[in-house]
Design a protein around this motif. Structure first.
Motif, PDB file in Angstrom:
ATOM      1  N   GLN A 231       0.823  -1.202   0.000  1.00 42.44           N
ATOM      2  CA  GLN A 231       0.000   0.000   0.000  1.00 42.44           C
ATOM      3  C   GLN A 231       0.862   1.258   0.000  1.00 42.44           C
ATOM      4  N   SER A 232       0.215   2.405  -0.146  1.00 44.53           N
ATOM      5  CA  SER A 232       0.908   3.675  -0.364  1.00 44.53           C
ATOM      6  C   SER A 232       1.586   4.199   0.883  1.00 44.53           C
ATOM      7  N   ALA A 233       2.420   5.227   0.674  1.00 47.61           N
ATOM      8  CA  ALA A 233       3.066   5.916   1.790  1.00 47.61           C
ATOM      9  C   ALA A 233       2.021   6.514   2.730  1.00 47.61           C
ATOM     10  N   SER A 234       0.916   6.995   2.170  1.00 54.81           N
ATOM     11  CA  SER A 234      -0.149   7.551   2.995  1.00 54.81           C
ATOM     12  C   SER A 234      -0.701   6.514   3.970  1.00 54.81           C
ATOM     13  N   VAL A 264      10.975   3.050  10.405  1.00 54.99           N
ATOM     14  CA  VAL A 264      12.124   2.797   9.531  1.00 54.99           C
ATOM     15  C   VAL A 264      11.687   2.772   8.070  1.00 54.99           C
ATOM     16  N   ARG A 265      10.578   2.094   7.803  1.00 60.83           N
ATOM     17  CA  ARG A 265      10.116   1.993   6.416  1.00 60.83           C
ATOM     18  C   ARG A 265       9.748   3.363   5.855  1.00 60.83           C
ATOM     19  N   LEU A 266       9.052   4.175   6.657  1.00 59.45           N
ATOM     20  CA  LEU A 266       8.644   5.489   6.173  1.00 59.45           C
ATOM     21  C   LEU A 266       9.832   6.419   5.978  1.00 59.45           C
ATOM     22  N   CYS A 267      10.813   6.313   6.843  1.00 61.80           N
ATOM     23  CA  CYS A 267      11.987   7.177   6.698  1.00 61.80           C
ATOM     24  C   CYS A 267      12.778   6.842   5.433  1.00 61.80           C
ATOM     25  N   THR A 268      12.705   5.599   4.986  1.00 60.85           N
ATOM     26  CA  THR A 268      13.351   5.255   3.717  1.00 60.85           C
ATOM     27  C   THR A 268      12.559   5.791   2.530  1.00 60.85           C
ATOM     28  N   MET A 269      11.250   6.003   2.704  1.00 61.13           N
ATOM     29  CA  MET A 269      10.419   6.569   1.640  1.00 61.13           C
ATOM     30  C   MET A 269      10.539   8.088   1.567  1.00 61.13           C
ATOM     31  N   ALA A 270      10.874   8.731   2.678  1.00 59.41           N
ATOM     32  CA  ALA A 270      10.802  10.187   2.784  1.00 59.41           C
ATOM     33  C   ALA A 270      11.938  10.880   2.046  1.00 59.41           C
ATOM     34  N   ASP A 271      11.664  12.104   1.618  1.00 57.42           N
ATOM     35  CA  ASP A 271      12.696  12.950   1.019  1.00 57.42           C
ATOM     36  C   ASP A 271      13.774  13.207   2.073  1.00 57.42           C
ATOM     37  N   TYR A 273      15.899  15.454   2.532  1.00 55.03           N
ATOM     38  CA  TYR A 273      16.156  16.842   2.904  1.00 55.03           C
ATOM     39  C   TYR A 273      14.934  17.512   3.529  1.00 55.03           C
ATOM     40  N   ARG A 274      13.759  17.217   2.994  1.00 55.82           N
ATOM     41  CA  ARG A 274      12.543  17.898   3.463  1.00 55.82           C
ATOM     42  C   ARG A 274      11.750  17.064   4.463  1.00 55.82           C
ATOM     43  N   GLY A 275      11.907  15.747   4.435  1.00 55.16           N
ATOM     44  CA  GLY A 275      11.146  14.878   5.313  1.00 55.16           C
ATOM     45  C   GLY A 275       9.765  14.531   4.793  1.00 55.16           C
ATOM     46  N   THR A 276       9.410  14.993   3.611  1.00 58.76           N
ATOM     47  CA  THR A 276       8.087  14.735   3.056  1.00 58.76           C
ATOM     48  C   THR A 276       8.038  13.362   2.392  1.00 58.76           C
ATOM     49  N   LEU A 277       6.839  12.791   2.368  1.00 62.24           N
ATOM     50  CA  LEU A 277       6.619  11.490   1.752  1.00 62.24           C
ATOM     51  C   LEU A 277       6.102  11.656   0.328  1.00 62.24           C
ATOM     52  N   PRO A 278       6.224  10.609  -0.498  1.00 62.68           N
ATOM     53  CA  PRO A 278       5.641  10.678  -1.842  1.00 62.68           C
ATOM     54  C   PRO A 278       4.132  10.861  -1.770  1.00 62.68           C
ATOM     55  N   SER A 279       3.586  11.651  -2.698  1.00 63.66           N
ATOM     56  CA  SER A 279       2.132  11.830  -2.779  1.00 63.66           C
ATOM     57  C   SER A 279       1.571  10.696  -3.619  1.00 63.66           C
ATOM     58  N   PRO A 285      -3.462  14.506  -6.103  1.00 66.20           N
ATOM     59  CA  PRO A 285      -2.559  14.416  -7.246  1.00 66.20           C
ATOM     60  C   PRO A 285      -1.234  13.780  -6.837  1.00 66.20           C
ATOM     61  N   GLY A 286      -0.659  12.995  -7.723  1.00 67.35           N
ATOM     62  CA  GLY A 286       0.633  12.379  -7.457  1.00 67.35           C
ATOM     63  C   GLY A 286       1.733  13.072  -8.233  1.00 67.35           C
ATOM     64  N   GLY A 287       2.954  12.812  -7.833  1.00 66.35           N
ATOM     65  CA  GLY A 287       4.081  13.399  -8.547  1.00 66.35           C
ATOM     66  C   GLY A 287       5.245  13.683  -7.625  1.00 66.35           C
ATOM     67  N   LYS A 288       6.362  14.040  -8.221  1.00 62.61           N
ATOM     68  CA  LYS A 288       7.565  14.337  -7.461  1.00 62.61           C
ATOM     69  C   LYS A 288       7.584  15.801  -7.027  1.00 62.61           C
ATOM     70  N   GLY A 289       8.223  16.027  -5.898  1.00 59.44           N
ATOM     71  CA  GLY A 289       8.424  17.390  -5.435  1.00 59.44           C
ATOM     72  C   GLY A 289       7.180  18.076  -4.913  1.00 59.44           C
ATOM     73  N   ILE A 290       6.160  17.303  -4.525  1.00 59.01           N
ATOM     74  CA  ILE A 290       4.956  17.904  -3.953  1.00 59.01           C
ATOM     75  C   ILE A 290       4.667  17.258  -2.603  1.00 59.01           C
ATOM     76  N   ALA A 291       4.082  18.054  -1.732  1.00 59.86           N
ATOM     77  CA  ALA A 291       3.737  17.576  -0.394  1.00 59.86           C
ATOM     78  C   ALA A 291       2.236  17.559  -0.249  1.00 59.86           C
ATOM     79  N   ASP A 292       1.665  16.397   0.015  1.00 56.55           N
ATOM     80  CA  ASP A 292       0.231  16.229   0.239  1.00 56.55           C
ATOM     81  C   ASP A 292      -0.055  16.417   1.721  1.00 56.55           C
TER      82      ASP A 292
END
Length: 383
Positions: A231-234, A264-271, A273-279, A285-292
């Motif tokens: 399942q997703s990062a969310s 641990v799993r979420l920290c490997t998914m997170a950016d 530098y910013r700490g944000t997760l993939p949307s 909306p999904g994509g890189k460089g955005i924070a949901d």
């Protein structure tokens, strides 16, 4: 290291947004808080929003979606009550109490121990996630504020709704149907939502924990675990928040180990530098460089408050503080909108009818983020 003063200022700005934006009308909370503000300019989902949520107040370019949701109201009430306690400000306390008075004495949304989805819905719609948060927050408020518990029987009501949620989970968790967002597997058609996804089931598990049903909550997470990896990062963020709360309240080894594993799993998914997760949530909306900030990073940040020694907490804290809205318009100043685009350095990334940049939620986004900041200070301010 972020100073206490900076975090306090961010909280106060957000509280001011609630009272100045029109999302509470009147601004004292006496008729509750609306679900969200929607900006229509450049909003690709504008037509679907107008069709799906027609009860609104137009303000020229944006509207307040006026339907009242109990979960948004409980989250906002808890924020104002705790802010009143922390800042020793009676006006904040009064607003929180007014929201509760709206819920229990004016809204008509309480039905046999469960809360209807919102004030404009036809018939009854009980959702696993909404009623999970409602039950949990009722219990928290009742435990923290005995006067309010005596007035509204909050702890007793939280326990009754948790019992119904437990029975609903038991009916749904063994379903053999495909795991799809938006399925309603309850054979009794009492609850809506697919609890095998933590988006729906994790809030119910928090309600179980707060009502002393730790065994049932553990069983829920054991049943979720096999499918969660796909399942997703969310969904992972929801799960981490719930087991982190469970580990603090219940303390059993299973919850502590599950929280560490998911962290641990979420920290490997997170950016990094910013700490944000993939949307990745299907309603955003999904994509890189955005924070949901409706379905993902708001819940991840709240979960990280229970793990302040983790480096990702500081990174995401810095990000959350940096992107708080600083526009001149009181409809937005001090809020966090639904999605932020780091490539443009602005709120953006697209829209869906319940997600995206131009939906600014009272509960799921703003009250949740501000509560997380407040809890950071109340736990000792070690940011």
């Amino acid at each position: 290291m972020v100073s206490r003063e900076i975090i306090e200022n961010a909280i106060r700005k957000n509280l001011a947004w609630f009272t100045a934006s029109g999302i509470m009308d009147p601004a004292d909370g006496s008729w509750g808080v609306a679900e969200r503000i929607v900006r229509f300019e450049g909003n690709e989902a504008a037509d679907k929003i107008r069709e799906s949520f027609p009860v609104m107040t137009e303000h020229g370019g944006y509207a307040v979606l006026e339907h009242r949701r109990p979960d948004c109201n409980f989250e906002t009430a808890l924020l104002f009550l705790l802010a009143g306690e922390y800042f020793s400000d009676r006006s904040y306390t009064g607003t929180g109490e007014n929201i509760l008075r709206y819920l229990f004495n004016r809204s008509g949304l309480l039905c046999n121990g469960l809360w209807n989805w919102h004030s404009a819905v036809n018939g009854r719609e009980f959702w696993f996630d909404d009623n999970g948060w409602n039950s949990a927050i009722q219990t928290v408020i009742g435990m923290r504020f005995p006067k309010l518990d005596r007035r509204y029987k909050l702890i007793e009501l939280g326990r009754k709704s948790a019992e119904k949620l437990q029975a609903g989970l038991a009916r749904c968790m063994t379903s053999s149907a495909p795991l799809e967002h938006g399925r309603w597997p309850d054979p009794e058609r009492c609850f809506f939502g697919e609890p095998r996804q933590p988006h729906w089931g994790a809030p119910a598990a928090v309600a179980l924990i707060l009502s002393g049903r730790g065994d049932a909550a553990e069983e829920y997470f054991r049943q979720v675990a096999p499918s969660l990896e796909k399942q997703s990062a969310s969904e992972h963020a929801y799960a981490l928040l719930a087991v982190s709360i469970a580990a603090q309240i219940d303390g059993r080894r299973f919850f502590r180990e599950e929280a560490k594993r998911l962290l641990v799993r979420l920290c490997t998914m997170a950016d990094p530098y910013r700490g944000t997760l993939p949307s990745e949530h299907c309603e955003a909306p999904g994509g890189k460089g955005i924070a949901d900030l409706i379905y993902t990073d708001n819940w991840f940040f709240t979960a990280l408050v229970f793990h302040p020694g983790n480096g990702m907490f500081t990174k995401l804290l810095d990000t959350i503080l940096a992107i708080q809205d600083d526009s001149d318009d009181p409809a937005f100043r001090g809020c966090w909108r639904g999605m932020y685009d780091f490539f443009t350095g602005t709120w953006g990334g697209g829209d869906r009818y319940e997600g995206g940049a131009n939906s600014i939620y009272s509960g799921w986004t703003n009250a949740v983020i501000a509560l997380a900041l407040l809890w950071t200070l109340m736990k000792g301010g070690k940011a």
